[in-house]
Motif scaffolding. Structure first.
Motif, PDB file in Angstrom:
ATOM      1  N   ASP A  95       1.637   3.231   4.678  1.00  0.00           N
ATOM      2  CA  ASP A  95       3.002   2.373   4.397  1.00  0.00           C
ATOM      3  C   ASP A  95       2.896   0.941   4.454  1.00  0.00           C
ATOM      4  OD1 ASP A  95       3.832   4.589   1.845  1.00  0.00           O
ATOM      5  OD2 ASP A  95       4.353   5.475   3.389  1.00  0.00           O
ATOM      6  N   ILE A  96       2.424  -0.403   3.368  1.00  0.00           N
ATOM      7  CA  ILE A  96       2.631  -0.641   4.642  1.00  0.00           C
ATOM      8  C   ILE A  96       2.990  -2.488   3.706  1.00  0.00           C
ATOM      9  CG2 ILE A  96       1.668  -3.490   5.330  1.00  0.00           C
ATOM     10  CD1 ILE A  96      -0.529  -1.476   5.843  1.00  0.00           C
TER      11      ILE A  96
ATOM     12  N   ALA B  58       1.121  -1.127   0.387  1.00  0.00           N
ATOM     13  CA  ALA B  58       0.170  -0.229   0.051  1.00  0.00           C
ATOM     14  C   ALA B  58       0.636   1.020  -0.398  1.00  0.00           C
ATOM     15  CB  ALA B  58      -1.226  -0.028   1.315  1.00  0.00           C
ATOM     16  N   LEU B  59       0.889   1.898  -0.757  1.00  0.00           N
ATOM     17  CA  LEU B  59       1.393   3.410  -1.507  1.00  0.00           C
ATOM     18  C   LEU B  59       0.382   5.221  -1.261  1.00  0.00           C
ATOM     19  CD1 LEU B  59       3.758   2.536  -4.392  1.00  0.00           C
ATOM     20  CD2 LEU B  59       4.070   2.387  -1.418  1.00  0.00           C
TER      21      LEU B  59
ATOM     22  N   GLY C   2       2.881   6.655  10.458  1.00  0.00           N
ATOM     23  CA  GLY C   2       2.240   7.579   9.678  1.00  0.00           C
ATOM     24  C   GLY C   2       2.259   9.176   9.899  1.00  0.00           C
ATOM     25  N   ALA C   3       2.465   9.407  11.224  1.00  0.00           N
ATOM     26  CA  ALA C   3       2.831  10.935  11.972  1.00  0.00           C
ATOM     27  C   ALA C   3       3.230  10.860  13.242  1.00  0.00           C
ATOM     28  CB  ALA C   3       1.219  11.237  12.084  1.00  0.00           C
TER      29      ALA C   3
ATOM     30  N   PHE D 221       9.110   6.292  -0.260  1.00  0.00           N
ATOM     31  CA  PHE D 221       9.352   4.799  -0.141  1.00  0.00           C
ATOM     32  C   PHE D 221       8.317   4.410  -0.841  1.00  0.00           C
ATOM     33  CE2 PHE D 221       6.460   1.147   1.860  1.00  0.00           C
ATOM     34  CZ  PHE D 221       7.724   0.942   2.755  1.00  0.00           C
ATOM     35  N   ALA D 222       8.147   4.928  -1.813  1.00  0.00           N
ATOM     36  CA  ALA D 222       6.917   4.737  -2.657  1.00  0.00           C
ATOM     37  C   ALA D 222       8.090   4.625  -3.954  1.00  0.00           C
ATOM     38  CB  ALA D 222       6.031   5.636  -3.634  1.00  0.00           C
ATOM     39  N   LEU D 223       9.552   5.026  -4.129  1.00  0.00           N
ATOM     40  CA  LEU D 223      10.224   5.230  -5.165  1.00  0.00           C
ATOM     41  C   LEU D 223      10.924   3.470  -4.456  1.00  0.00           C
ATOM     42  CD1 LEU D 223      11.467   8.107  -5.215  1.00  0.00           C
ATOM     43  CD2 LEU D 223      10.428   7.100  -7.417  1.00  0.00           C
TER      44      LEU D 223
END
Length: 269
Positions: free
Chosen positions: A148-149, A89-90, A162-163, A96-98
């Protein structure tokens, strides 16, 4: 998707004193509220589980990964060791996505990969990834709040904070109950997502907040007058928006527009 039942002064369907419609079955709105409540409960469980996991005394399993190189290595190890399935999950187009996209692009054929991303992450390059030789990718786009998982084989997961002060850190989780909770959260968001190709074909108009609010009122049976008042716009402007939405959805009726909106993940079922 048509006008509300007679006898409702605000244009909404008649309700019992307890707030439920007169029909014995749950309405789409009630179902959506139930789904949202379930996802919130799952998210709370995950927050609690990850917090407890970080306080455990075993640093070898729970050490946070914040350095980009270390984080990249952790993601690659998790993805490359998967034998059956990988769920990713993005929520943001960030580092992190990259890292995750790079790891998935280098993944050897074998595991089934489900990639769920937020609209701002979705692009044509993801489509090329799904069409690469030997790939077994399914990609969906979700409006739900994501974290992000990375989950491998339903047994191990990497969860990114996340925060707060820990944002950017990621925790490795191998407790079966905790991983199962993460899978449930992922599955809930996945079921309401739309296919990447459908998302890329959507008009930007359909992705706006106003469109979602209008579709919600159409689904919930508001009359045009009631919906226009609720959205603080003129009846003429409201009807113009409805006509444009129907045209974008290639729908010949308001009911068909609602069905199509659910199919595309613009509304929860």
């Amino acid at each position: 998707m048509t006008s509300a039942s007679a006898g409702s002064p605000n244009g909404r369907p008649n309700e019992r004193p307890n707030g439920r419609p007169e029909t014995g079955d749950a309405t789409p709105a009630e179902h959506a509220a139930h789904v949202e409540k379930t996802l919130l409960q799952a998210r709370a469980l995950i927050e609690s589980t990850v917090s407890l996991y970080r306080r455990r005394p075993d640093p070898g399993t729970t050490a946070p990964h914040s350095d980009v190189a270390v984080l990249g290595e952790a993601v690659e190890q998790l993805v490359f060791r998967a034998r059956h399935s990988v769920c990713v999950a993005l929520p943001d187009a960030d580092v992190f996505a990259l890292i995750a996209r790079k790891a998935l692009a280098e993944l050897a054929p074998g595991p089934v990969v489900r990639l769920l991303c937020a609209p701002q992450v979705a692009d044509a390059e993801l489509g090329a990834l799904a069409r690469s030789p030997g790939a077994r990718f399914e990609i969906r786009v979700s409006e739900a709040e994501l974290r992000d998982i990375v989950i491998a084989d339903g047994t191990t997961a990497l969860v990114r904070a996340g925060a707060g002060s820990a944002k950017g850190q990621a925790t490795l989780v191998n407790d079966r109950a905790a991983v199962r909770a993460l899978e449930l959260l992922f599955a809930g968001a996945w079921s309401g997502g739309r296919k990447l190709d459908d998302h890329l074909a959507l008009s930007p108009r359909l992705l706006g907040d106003l469109t979602r609010r209008i579709l919600e009122r159409l689904r919930n049976g508001y009359t045009d007058d009631a919906a226009a008042r609720d959205l603080n716009m003129s009846l003429r402007t409201y009807r113009r928006h409805v006509a444009e939405i129907m045209r974008e959805l290639n729908a010949s009726s308001r009911f068909q527009a609602g069905v199509r909106a659910v199919e595309l993940g613009l509304l929860l079922e």
